[in-house]
Design an enzyme around this catalytic site. Sequence first.
Site, PDB file in Angstrom:
ATOM      1  N   LYS A  43       0.825  -1.213   0.000  1.00  0.00           N
ATOM      2  CA  LYS A  43       0.000   0.000   0.000  1.00  0.00           C
ATOM      3  C   LYS A  43       0.858   1.261   0.000  1.00  0.00           C
ATOM      4  O   LYS A  43       0.660   2.173  -0.794  1.00  0.00           O
ATOM      5  CB  LYS A  43      -0.921   0.026   1.230  1.00  0.00           C
ATOM      6  CG  LYS A  43      -1.961  -1.067   1.234  1.00  0.00           C
ATOM      7  CD  LYS A  43      -2.880  -0.946   2.441  1.00  0.00           C
ATOM      8  CE  LYS A  43      -2.174  -1.099   3.767  1.00  0.00           C
ATOM      9  NZ  LYS A  43      -1.544  -2.409   3.964  1.00  0.00           N
ATOM     10  N   THR A  44       1.841   1.283   0.884  1.00  0.00           N
ATOM     11  CA  THR A  44       2.681   2.469   0.985  1.00  0.00           C
ATOM     12  C   THR A  44       3.535   2.615  -0.276  1.00  0.00           C
ATOM     13  O   THR A  44       3.748   3.711  -0.775  1.00  0.00           O
ATOM     14  CB  THR A  44       3.549   2.397   2.251  1.00  0.00           C
ATOM     15  OG1 THR A  44       2.678   2.242   3.373  1.00  0.00           O
ATOM     16  CG2 THR A  44       4.370   3.656   2.430  1.00  0.00           C
ATOM     17  N   ASP A 228      -2.061   7.839   3.683  1.00  0.00           N
ATOM     18  CA  ASP A 228      -1.654   6.477   4.068  1.00  0.00           C
ATOM     19  C   ASP A 228      -2.317   6.135   5.405  1.00  0.00           C
ATOM     20  O   ASP A 228      -2.708   7.024   6.154  1.00  0.00           O
ATOM     21  CB  ASP A 228      -0.116   6.425   4.211  1.00  0.00           C
ATOM     22  CG  ASP A 228       0.419   4.990   4.180  1.00  0.00           C
ATOM     23  OD1 ASP A 228      -0.387   4.050   4.019  1.00  0.00           O
ATOM     24  OD2 ASP A 228       1.652   4.821   4.308  1.00  0.00           O
ATOM     25  N   GLN A 259      -5.711  -3.168  10.771  1.00  0.00           N
ATOM     26  CA  GLN A 259      -4.626  -2.477  11.464  1.00  0.00           C
ATOM     27  C   GLN A 259      -5.098  -1.184  12.113  1.00  0.00           C
ATOM     28  O   GLN A 259      -4.294  -0.286  12.372  1.00  0.00           O
ATOM     29  CB  GLN A 259      -3.488  -2.181  10.490  1.00  0.00           C
ATOM     30  CG  GLN A 259      -2.817  -3.456   9.977  1.00  0.00           C
ATOM     31  CD  GLN A 259      -1.585  -3.137   9.155  1.00  0.00           C
ATOM     32  OE1 GLN A 259      -0.604  -2.615   9.662  1.00  0.00           O
ATOM     33  NE2 GLN A 259      -1.639  -3.439   7.877  1.00  0.00           N
ATOM     34  N   ARG A 620       5.165  -7.042  10.992  1.00  0.00           N
ATOM     35  CA  ARG A 620       6.322  -6.164  10.763  1.00  0.00           C
ATOM     36  C   ARG A 620       7.530  -6.951  10.275  1.00  0.00           C
ATOM     37  O   ARG A 620       8.510  -6.390   9.800  1.00  0.00           O
ATOM     38  CB  ARG A 620       6.740  -5.417  12.049  1.00  0.00           C
ATOM     39  CG  ARG A 620       5.777  -4.412  12.627  1.00  0.00           C
ATOM     40  CD  ARG A 620       5.197  -3.485  11.624  1.00  0.00           C
ATOM     41  NE  ARG A 620       3.939  -3.963  11.099  1.00  0.00           N
ATOM     42  CZ  ARG A 620       3.419  -3.597   9.934  1.00  0.00           C
ATOM     43  NH1 ARG A 620       4.049  -2.767   9.145  1.00  0.00           N
ATOM     44  NH2 ARG A 620       2.271  -4.076   9.525  1.00  0.00           N
TER      45      ARG A 620
END
Length: 737
Positions: A43-44, A228, A259, A620
């Site tokens: 996504k980022t 974002d 999230q 992560r």
Amino acid sequence: MILLESLVMDVSWILDDLNDPQRAAVTAPLGPLRVLAGAGSGKTRVLTRRIAWLLAVENASPWSILAVTFTNKAAAEMRSRVEAMLDQPLGGLWVGTFHGIAHRLLRQHWQEARLPRAFQILDSDDQTRLLKRVLRDLNVDEKKWPPLAAAGFINRCKDEMQRPANVLDDGTPAQRQNQRIYATYQQECERSGLVDFGELLLRAYELWRDHPNLLTHYQERFQHVLVDEFQDTNTIQYQWVRLLSGNPCDVFIVGDDDQCVYGWRGSKVENIQKFSDDFPGAQTIRLEQNYRSTGVILKAANALIANNTGRLGKNLWTNAGDGDPVQIYAAFNETDEARFVVERIRQWVETGGQRRETAILYRSNAQSRIFEEILVGAAMPYRIYGGLRFFERAEIKDALAYLRLVANRDDDPSFERVVNTPPRGIGGRTLDLLRDTARAESCSLWQATSRLLGGKALSSRAAHAVRRFLDLVEALDRDSQDQPLPERVSHVIAYSGLQTMYAEDKADKGEMRAENLDELINVSARFIAHCDPVITGADPAEPDWLNTFLAHAALESGERQAGAGEDCVQLMTLHMAKGLEFSLVFLVGWEEGLFPHNRSAAQERQLEEERRLAYVGITRARQRVYLCHAEQRRWYGKETQQNPSRFVREVPEALTQDVRARVNAKLRPKAPPALSPAAAMAAGGLQLRQRVHHAKFGEGVVLAIEGEGYHTRAQIHFPAAGGPKWLVVAYTKLDRL
Ligand code: ATP
Ligand code: MG
């Protein structure tokens, strides 16, 4: 033709390493677009490429682009990525957090926003301080109406865009009281030119709402708005984006409902859901391939989050192989947990890994302390993101100030800091008089106060109040003089009134601060156990523990942390880690009560937010995840038995591997303390299959013994307590049967 060719070449460097749906998002026609996708699906990356696309292909000027990220760190990274891609600095491009952007607007338009030019930002600590004063002025009892609760009310109102005048009157006295406090607090802020965090957003919103010409200017300027982590926007942020995106608008948002971890701060996962209603014609693109993690990590995260209800639902997969199992480490206690983690990082570095590729992620800031200690001992550079470092926290500074006064009455900054903390009715005028006297007589504030008490300058009320303070410090010193350091620290924290003051602050922060104060007691205990006289300058024959400890605290608060560019281990809360990735991730303190936090375990909605946080944590990791929990932990100032978090169990066993304890002598910063006679007896006397009795777990049978000396631990099967447990023999009272 040539033009087309060069365009194709240009575009290829933006699109080459993207998959089809990613490419579709980056190249979508201008207009509202939503990317809804799981962790690590790009996504980022897509958002960053979209900026490059707008600049290179849509011929957008950097001036016309506004990108919102969740942290300043993420903003800096995004800017440098885009600049690197286009090979030029992009000064006009605005990338920042909502707060940062709002602040920038207010600085530029302070007049229209009705602010003094030099307005100052009030952080949450300052806000609470100010509220205390407001409560006092309004004659509201702080005990019944904790300032932190009032702050919570005010911040919520601002997040919901409510000024005091439009707070809904629900007829309850509580609501009226809150509103009155809010109104007075706000007047106070206006008078002193102060702006709290919520105010930044609200003011910036009102600035545009009330100045149509300004709004038009910015709508025309920011043709392209990109956000974002959209799942964590709150009401005001959402409305702010709506207001800014004129018509037609090019709004590009990306997010993941799994999230959303800021519900407690007003963020609304619905915002990402209702986007398509509020932005007509909005397109939705889903990304399903995860590029970050190994198969095992992804499966573990997916299995865990499947326990939540009401999800939008996603199908996340990866091409990467399974990789290593999730490593589960049951530590003896929090020190062992930290040593284990640091040892693993050392091995990683030895085999060529970079420290910055490793992260230690915890639920609450108080957990960072022991890691700092062990990292310092192992001479391993580290950096803590967000949150103040332990010795810099307000409550710790308060406690240290009392201790410093106990050690030295003439320490003026400490005197100033706590003379009215907890509040004892010493006002600004009295303080001014003390300061003037100290200045005129060139003596310390303490001495000035003593002198003034002999004369008539102080009103009898003021004299009474300052005398109480002097007597208190004298008593703290006298009554704790013969106690060992940890007891002394504990005594000062309790009898200064700090403990009560923070424990009675009903909102989150108060509880956390009280925990931190307890942690200071633990720190002092560990300090003595591991004190190295050469480093700390203590006289080994007759150490002055208090002063040695205070010097240690002062020195440590200033240094030791690695600089920004240095390759260092990354430490932060799970909340701070959102959006980031690391090769090696250590998720520590996965114990019931700690994570999920006590407060959240009871309520399903909050439990689900905790689970999303666990999901954020696991996702992560690129290569390897460690889930660590300790069987005993010094917590709230005492040793407690801990159970592994339910989240550990929610990771399917087939994906995990238990790590066996290995004590590494090299890692220990100092020699471990000698085994106490009782512990030596206990360790030596235990045998396999021996039957024992434990006060809490009842009868059990010894299944395994490992480790040595102080670290000896035994696995004992306790049928009444649900099965086998590992216990540290030296810390456990076991009766042999
Ligand atoms: P999060 O939900 O955690 O914020 P995200 O969806 O924003 O994750 P990114 O951080 O953009 O995901 O990407 C995750 C990792 O995958 C990054 O290292 C990124 O460079 C890489 N990645 C993304 N897309 C691709 C791709 N098509 N090919 C190769 N690598 C990719
Ligand atoms: Mg991201």
